[in-house]
Design a protein around this motif. Structure first.
Motif, PDB file in Angstrom:
ATOM      1  N   LEU A  23       0.817  -1.204   0.000  1.00 32.75           N
ATOM      2  CA  LEU A  23       0.000   0.000   0.000  1.00 32.75           C
ATOM      3  C   LEU A  23       0.860   1.267   0.000  1.00 32.75           C
ATOM      4  O   LEU A  23       0.484   2.272  -0.590  1.00 32.75           O
ATOM      5  CB  LEU A  23      -0.955  -0.005   1.192  1.00 32.75           C
ATOM      6  CG  LEU A  23      -2.064  -1.057   1.095  1.00 32.75           C
ATOM      7  CD1 LEU A  23      -2.959  -1.000   2.324  1.00 32.75           C
ATOM      8  CD2 LEU A  23      -2.895  -0.863  -0.163  1.00 32.75           C
ATOM      9  N   SER A  26       1.788   1.768  -3.478  1.00 30.01           N
ATOM     10  CA  SER A  26       0.617   2.202  -4.222  1.00 30.01           C
ATOM     11  C   SER A  26       0.305   3.669  -3.942  1.00 30.01           C
ATOM     12  O   SER A  26      -0.032   4.443  -4.848  1.00 30.01           O
ATOM     13  CB  SER A  26      -0.554   1.297  -3.823  1.00 30.01           C
ATOM     14  OG  SER A  26      -1.771   1.821  -4.256  1.00 30.01           O
ATOM     15  N   ARG A  27       0.447   4.079  -2.676  1.00 26.45           N
ATOM     16  CA  ARG A  27       0.248   5.494  -2.324  1.00 26.45           C
ATOM     17  C   ARG A  27       1.317   6.358  -3.015  1.00 26.45           C
ATOM     18  O   ARG A  27       1.019   7.414  -3.547  1.00 26.45           O
ATOM     19  CB  ARG A  27       0.365   5.713  -0.811  1.00 26.45           C
ATOM     20  CG  ARG A  27      -0.798   5.280   0.037  1.00 26.45           C
ATOM     21  CD  ARG A  27      -2.098   5.982  -0.264  1.00 26.45           C
ATOM     22  NE  ARG A  27      -2.015   7.427  -0.315  1.00 26.45           N
ATOM     23  CZ  ARG A  27      -2.989   8.195  -0.807  1.00 26.45           C
ATOM     24  NH1 ARG A  27      -4.098   7.679  -1.288  1.00 26.45           N
ATOM     25  NH2 ARG A  27      -2.859   9.493  -0.826  1.00 26.45           N
ATOM     26  N   ILE A  30       0.392   6.872  -6.678  1.00 23.49           N
ATOM     27  CA  ILE A  30      -0.692   7.806  -6.991  1.00 23.49           C
ATOM     28  C   ILE A  30      -0.308   9.233  -6.597  1.00 23.49           C
ATOM     29  O   ILE A  30      -0.635  10.185  -7.299  1.00 23.49           O
ATOM     30  CB  ILE A  30      -2.046   7.371  -6.380  1.00 23.49           C
ATOM     31  CG1 ILE A  30      -3.190   8.117  -7.106  1.00 23.49           C
ATOM     32  CG2 ILE A  30      -2.131   7.612  -4.883  1.00 23.49           C
ATOM     33  CD1 ILE A  30      -4.544   7.494  -6.981  1.00 23.49           C
ATOM     34  N   ARG A  33       1.931  10.422  -9.376  1.00 19.33           N
ATOM     35  CA  ARG A  33       1.158  10.679 -10.583  1.00 19.33           C
ATOM     36  C   ARG A  33       0.403  12.005 -10.458  1.00 19.33           C
ATOM     37  O   ARG A  33       0.400  12.823 -11.365  1.00 19.33           O
ATOM     38  CB  ARG A  33       0.179   9.525 -10.758  1.00 19.33           C
ATOM     39  CG  ARG A  33      -0.417   9.469 -12.125  1.00 19.33           C
ATOM     40  CD  ARG A  33      -1.355   8.311 -12.226  1.00 19.33           C
ATOM     41  NE  ARG A  33      -0.671   7.046 -12.450  1.00 19.33           N
ATOM     42  CZ  ARG A  33      -1.329   5.885 -12.569  1.00 19.33           C
ATOM     43  NH1 ARG A  33      -2.633   5.849 -12.453  1.00 19.33           N
ATOM     44  NH2 ARG A  33      -0.674   4.771 -12.791  1.00 19.33           N
ATOM     45  N   MET A  34      -0.210  12.226  -9.301  1.00 21.84           N
ATOM     46  CA  MET A  34      -0.977  13.464  -9.124  1.00 21.84           C
ATOM     47  C   MET A  34      -0.044  14.674  -9.064  1.00 21.84           C
ATOM     48  O   MET A  34      -0.368  15.737  -9.567  1.00 21.84           O
ATOM     49  CB  MET A  34      -1.867  13.379  -7.896  1.00 21.84           C
ATOM     50  CG  MET A  34      -2.932  12.317  -8.065  1.00 21.84           C
ATOM     51  SD  MET A  34      -4.445  12.675  -7.197  1.00 21.84           S
ATOM     52  CE  MET A  34      -3.954  12.318  -5.552  1.00 21.84           C
ATOM     53  N   ARG A  37       0.894  15.758 -12.450  1.00 21.76           N
ATOM     54  CA  ARG A  37      -0.216  16.265 -13.262  1.00 21.76           C
ATOM     55  C   ARG A  37      -0.482  17.737 -13.015  1.00 21.76           C
ATOM     56  O   ARG A  37      -1.089  18.393 -13.841  1.00 21.76           O
ATOM     57  CB  ARG A  37      -1.466  15.466 -12.955  1.00 21.76           C
ATOM     58  CG  ARG A  37      -1.376  14.148 -13.663  1.00 21.76           C
ATOM     59  CD  ARG A  37      -2.692  13.552 -13.925  1.00 21.76           C
ATOM     60  NE  ARG A  37      -2.462  12.256 -14.543  1.00 21.76           N
ATOM     61  CZ  ARG A  37      -3.192  11.208 -14.317  1.00 21.76           C
ATOM     62  NH1 ARG A  37      -4.211  11.297 -13.499  1.00 21.76           N
ATOM     63  NH2 ARG A  37      -2.926  10.072 -14.916  1.00 21.76           N
ATOM     64  N   GLU A  38      -0.070  18.232 -11.850  1.00 20.25           N
ATOM     65  CA  GLU A  38      -0.257  19.669 -11.616  1.00 20.25           C
ATOM     66  C   GLU A  38       0.917  20.390 -12.260  1.00 20.25           C
ATOM     67  O   GLU A  38       1.894  20.727 -11.593  1.00 20.25           O
ATOM     68  CB  GLU A  38      -0.409  19.949 -10.121  1.00 20.25           C
ATOM     69  CG  GLU A  38      -1.753  19.444  -9.635  1.00 20.25           C
ATOM     70  CD  GLU A  38      -2.208  20.041  -8.314  1.00 20.25           C
ATOM     71  OE1 GLU A  38      -2.464  21.256  -8.282  1.00 20.25           O
ATOM     72  OE2 GLU A  38      -2.313  19.288  -7.350  1.00 20.25           O
ATOM     73  N   ASP A 101      -9.115  19.295   2.194  1.00 17.63           N
ATOM     74  CA  ASP A 101      -9.991  18.902   1.078  1.00 17.63           C
ATOM     75  C   ASP A 101     -10.654  17.538   1.296  1.00 17.63           C
ATOM     76  O   ASP A 101     -11.367  17.053   0.427  1.00 17.63           O
ATOM     77  CB  ASP A 101      -9.239  18.952  -0.259  1.00 17.63           C
ATOM     78  CG  ASP A 101      -8.177  17.878  -0.402  1.00 17.63           C
ATOM     79  OD1 ASP A 101      -8.198  16.889   0.347  1.00 17.63           O
ATOM     80  OD2 ASP A 101      -7.311  18.023  -1.280  1.00 17.63           O
ATOM     81  N   GLY A 102     -10.411  16.928   2.446  1.00 20.21           N
ATOM     82  CA  GLY A 102     -11.117  15.685   2.759  1.00 20.21           C
ATOM     83  C   GLY A 102     -10.330  14.425   2.462  1.00 20.21           C
ATOM     84  O   GLY A 102     -10.800  13.324   2.744  1.00 20.21           O
ATOM     85  N   THR A 103      -9.113  14.555   1.904  1.00 17.00           N
ATOM     86  CA  THR A 103      -8.307  13.365   1.614  1.00 17.00           C
ATOM     87  C   THR A 103      -8.052  12.536   2.877  1.00 17.00           C
ATOM     88  O   THR A 103      -8.270  11.329   2.890  1.00 17.00           O
ATOM     89  CB  THR A 103      -6.931  13.769   1.022  1.00 17.00           C
ATOM     90  OG1 THR A 103      -7.155  14.605  -0.104  1.00 17.00           O
ATOM     91  CG2 THR A 103      -6.129  12.559   0.612  1.00 17.00           C
ATOM     92  N   LYS A 105      -9.587  12.495   5.744  1.00 19.16           N
ATOM     93  CA  LYS A 105     -10.773  11.907   6.351  1.00 19.16           C
ATOM     94  C   LYS A 105     -11.239  10.700   5.532  1.00 19.16           C
ATOM     95  O   LYS A 105     -11.640   9.687   6.081  1.00 19.16           O
ATOM     96  CB  LYS A 105     -11.872  12.959   6.447  1.00 19.16           C
ATOM     97  CG  LYS A 105     -12.818  12.678   7.602  1.00 19.16           C
ATOM     98  CD  LYS A 105     -13.767  13.822   7.837  1.00 19.16           C
ATOM     99  CE  LYS A 105     -14.757  13.442   8.919  1.00 19.16           C
ATOM    100  NZ  LYS A 105     -15.818  14.417   9.068  1.00 19.16           N
ATOM    101  N   ARG A 106     -11.185  10.843   4.221  1.00 22.46           N
ATOM    102  CA  ARG A 106     -11.601   9.722   3.388  1.00 22.46           C
ATOM    103  C   ARG A 106     -10.693   8.514   3.631  1.00 22.46           C
ATOM    104  O   ARG A 106     -11.155   7.393   3.796  1.00 22.46           O
ATOM    105  CB  ARG A 106     -11.577  10.097   1.909  1.00 22.46           C
ATOM    106  CG  ARG A 106     -12.264   9.032   1.057  1.00 22.46           C
ATOM    107  CD  ARG A 106     -11.866   9.080  -0.391  1.00 22.46           C
ATOM    108  NE  ARG A 106     -12.266  10.287  -1.080  1.00 22.46           N
ATOM    109  CZ  ARG A 106     -13.491  10.532  -1.534  1.00 22.46           C
ATOM    110  NH1 ARG A 106     -14.450   9.666  -1.332  1.00 22.46           N
ATOM    111  NH2 ARG A 106     -13.755  11.641  -2.169  1.00 22.46           N
ATOM    112  N   LEU A 107      -9.380   8.766   3.649  1.00 24.67           N
ATOM    113  CA  LEU A 107      -8.445   7.667   3.841  1.00 24.67           C
ATOM    114  C   LEU A 107      -8.623   7.025   5.213  1.00 24.67           C
ATOM    115  O   LEU A 107      -8.503   5.820   5.357  1.00 24.67           O
ATOM    116  CB  LEU A 107      -7.003   8.160   3.669  1.00 24.67           C
ATOM    117  CG  LEU A 107      -6.634   8.586   2.245  1.00 24.67           C
ATOM    118  CD1 LEU A 107      -5.225   9.155   2.227  1.00 24.67           C
ATOM    119  CD2 LEU A 107      -6.763   7.425   1.280  1.00 24.67           C
TER     120      LEU A 107
END
Lengths: 280, 274
Positions: A23, A26-27, A30, A33-34, A37-38, A101-103, A105-107
Motif C-alpha cells: 500500500l 501504491s500510495r 498515486i 502521478r498526481m 499532473r499539476e 480537502d477531505g483526503t 478523512k476519506r483515507l
C-alpha cells in the motif's frame, strides 16, 4: 432445458488485507502521478532552485582564496541542501491541503494503514528531491565547474546525508502541517520559516559571513548540517578551511540529522491531526 | 434478523453543547435506515461516531460487532463511508482513483463494474476535477462501495443535487440495498427518507424524538385527514364519510376536492419543534 440455479451463498473466506508495504508503494505511485499532473506546480518546483542557482552562481562568482574553489560552487552545495529539504515545504503544505480537502478523512475511513499514507508521501518526496538534486548537479558541473566526487566514499557520504536529510525534513514537514489553520494559509505559514532557515543555514549566504548568534540558531535545525554535509562531498578537502570549525564535522552532521529523524517521528506521532480545526 | 448497529445511551459533548444526549439505536442488517434532523441536532456527530471518525463521551456502540472507537483494519474493510464533502484526488481520473482504492481491500469489487453501477462509465477516463457536483458524488459512492462493504454510511449524500440527479442517485442506493447492503443515511430531505428508507429516526437536540416506518411515523397514518373543497375544509377521522356527505350536498362533483394526511414534512416539523 437447463435450469439456472442460483449458487448457494458461500461466505467468502476472510481474504488477507493487503500488506502495508504494497500500500505504501501504491500510495507513492498515486501521489507521484498526481504531483506530476499539476503542471504549474511541477514547473515551479523544479525551476525554482535552478533559477536561484543560475542567478546566485552568476552574481557571486569570485574565487575563494587558497581553496581553488569559487563562490558559485558553494551555492550548488547549498541549493542541493535546500532541495533535500523540499519535503519540509511540500509535505507541510500538501498535508495541510489533504486535511482541508477531505483526503485525510476519506483515507481514515478505509482499511489503508496510516503508515502507508506517510510512507507514500516520503517516497514521493524522495523522488522529487532526487530529481531536483540531479538537475542542480548537472547545472553545477556544466556552468560552474563543480567537480563530482571521484571516489565511492564521497558518494556514500552524499547518500546518507541525502537520505537522512529527506527523511528528517519530511517528518518535520508532516509535523508542521498541523500548524496552519487551513489549507489556504498553509503556504504562507510554512514558506516563511523555510526561507528564513535557508538564509541562516548557509544556502544563500556563506555561513562564515553570518553573525554567531544566527549560526547558533541555525545549528538547531537540519538544513545547516545538510549543507555542510554536501559541501564536504562537492567542495572536498580544499573547502574545509572555510568552515567555522575548519572541518566538515561529518560525525556531528550524522548525529544531528539522525536526531531530527527520531525527533521528527516523535513530533509527528504526538502532534498529528487527522481533522481540520473546523472539524473539531 | 441480525443487528448491524446497536447503540445504547450514546453521549457526546462539545464544550458547553451536549451534541448527543443519550441515543439508543438498533439498525438491522439489510435495512435502509435514515437519520433525519435539523442542522446541529447531532445526526452527523452520531454517524461519525458510528463510522469510527469521532470519539464518544459515553454509551455503548457496536457496529458489525465491533466498537468503532477502536477501529481495526479488518473492520474498516467491512464498512463503507461516504462523507459529507470532499474535494480530494482532483488530478486523478475516475478509473485510477477507483482502482487505487480497490487495492486497499482484501476482496474488492471489480472497479469497472463499480464505475458502471454508479453510471460513470463514459466519464471513467476523466479527471475528477472536471466532473460536475453530482458526478463527483457518484465517485464518492463508488469509493464507499468498492470494498464490498456490509454496511454503508451516507452522510447527506444528495445535498446540492438537481432533482434529476437526485432521482438517479436514489436508484443507485436502492440497487445497493437490493443487493443486501445495510445502508445508514442522514438527510435533510424528507422525500429522500420516504423514498429510500425502511425505517427513519428523527433526532432533535441530541435525542431521538421519533423512530419508525416513514409511512406511519409520528402517528401519521392514523392522524386526522383534512378534507378541503371550494368553500370549506374540515379535519376528520372519517374522511370517506365526509366526502359522501359532500357528494350528496353538491349532487355530484365536489369542486376542488382534496383529501390529505399530514405529510412526512408536517410530522417532522411538529416533532422537531416539540
Amino acid at each position: 432445458m437447463t435450469q439456472i440455479v442460483a449458487p448457494p451463498a458461500v461466505p467468502a473466506a476472510p481474504a488477507e488485507l493487503p500488506s502495508a508495504i504494497r500500500l505504501s508503494l501504491s500510495r507513492a505511485a498515486i501521489e507521484t502521478r498526481m504531483f506530476f499532473r499539476e503542471k504549474d506546480a511541477v514547473i515551479f518546483t523544479f525551476s525554482f532552485p535552478i533559477i536561484l542557482l543560475v542567478i546566485f552562481g552568476s552574481i557571486f562568482a569570485n574565487d575563494l582564496e587558497g581553496t581553488g574553489l569559487n563562490v558559485s560552487q558553494l551555492y550548488v552545495a547549498g541549493l542541493i541542501g535546500s532541495a533535500t529539504m523540499t519535503g519540509f515545504q511540500n509535505l507541510g503544505i500538501g498535508i495541510a491541503m489533504d486535511r482541508d480537502d477531505g483526503t485525510l478523512k476519506r483515507l481514515a475511513g478505509t482499511p489503508m494503514p496510516p503508515s502507508a499514507y506517510f510512507a507514500g508521501k516520503a517516497l514521493n518526496t524522495l523522488l522529487v528531491s532526487f530529481v531536483q538534486v540531479v538537475i542542480l548537479l548537472a547545472i553545477g558541473v556544466a556552468l560552474f565547474g563543480l567537480e563530482l566526487p571521484a571516489e565511492a566514499s564521497g558518494w556514500l557520504t552524499f547518500a546518507w546525508v541525502f537520505v537522512l536529510g529527506v527523511l528528517g525534513s519530511s517528518l518535520l514537514g508532516i509535523a508542521v502541517s498541523s500548524l496552519p489553520r487551513s489549507g489556504k494559509s498553509a503556504s504562507a505559514v510554512i514558506a516563511m520559516p523555510f526561507v528564513v532557515l535557508q538564509f541562516i543555514s548557509g544556502v544563500f549566504i556563506p555561513i562564515s559571513e553570518l553573525p554567531e548568534w544566527l549560526t547558533r540558531i541555525a545549528s538547531f535545525f537540519p538544513l545547516k548540517w545538510m549543507c555542510q554535509g554536501f559541501r564536504s562531498v562537492f567542495l572536498g578537502d580544499g573547502g574545509a578551511t572555510l568552515e567555522l570549525a575548519a572541518s566538515y564535522e561529518l560525525d556531528r552532521v550524522a548525529l544531528i540529522l539522525g536526531a531530527w529523524v527520531i525527533g521528527g517521528l516523535l513530533l509527528c506521532l504526538t502532534t498529528f491531526r487527522w481533522k481540520s480545526r473546523r472539524d473539531g | 434478523m441480525t443487528t448491524a448497529v446497536r447503540v445504547r445511551g450514546l453521549t457526546k459533548r462539545y464544550g458547553d453543547v451536549q451534541a448527543v444526549d443519550g441515543i439508543d439505536l438498533d439498525i438491522r442488517a439489510g435495512e435502509v435506515f435514515a437519520i433525519l434532523g435539523p442542522n446541529g441536532a447531532g445526526k452527523s456527530t452520531t454517524v461519525e461516531i458510528l463510522e469510527g471518525h469521532r470519539r464518544r463521551d459515553g454509551g455503548e456502540v457496536s457496529v458489525l460487532g465491533t466498537d468503532p472507537g477502536r477501529p481495526t483494519r479488518e473492520w474498516r474493510a467491512r464498512v463503507g463511508v461516504v462523507l459529507q464533502t470532499a474535494n480530494d484526488v482532483a488530478e486523478a481520473t475516475v478509473r485510477e482513483t477507483v482502482r487505487h482504492f480497490a487495492g486497499y481491500y482484501p476482496s474488492a469489487r471489480d472497479p469497472d463494474e463499480v464505475i458502471e453501477r454508479v453510471g460513470l462509465t463514459d466519464k471513467a477516463g476523466k479527471r475528477i476535477r472536471q466532473l460536475s457536483g453530482g458526478q463527483r458524488r457518484r465517485v464518492d459512492v463508488a469509493l464507499g462501495v468498492i470494498g464490498g462493504p456490509e454496511l454503508l454510511f451516507l452522510d447527506e449524500p444528495t445535498t446540492g443535487f438537481d432533482p434529476e440527479a437526485r432521482r438517479q442517485f436514489w436508484e443507485l442506493i436502492q440497487g445497493l440495498a437490493h443487493q443486501g447492503t445495510t445502508i445508514v443515511l442522514t438527510t435533510h430531505y424528507l422525500d429522500e427518507a420516504e423514498a429510500l428508507a425502511d425505517r427513519v429516526a428523527v433526532i432533535a437536540k441530541g435525542r431521538i424524538v421519533a423512530e419508525g416506518d416513514p409511512a406511519t411515523l409520528g402517528g401519521r397514518a392514523t392522524a386526522e385527514a383534512t378534507v378541503r373543497w371550494a368553500g370549506g375544509s374540515v379535519e376528520t377521522g372519517t374522511p370517506t364519510k365526509t366526502v359522501l356527505e359532500l357528494t350528496r350536498q353538491f349532487d355530484g362533483e365536489i369542486p376542488e376536492l382534496a383529501v390529505t394526511r399530514p405529510s412526512l414534512e408536517d410530522v417532522y416539523l411538529r416533532l422537531i419543534e416539540g
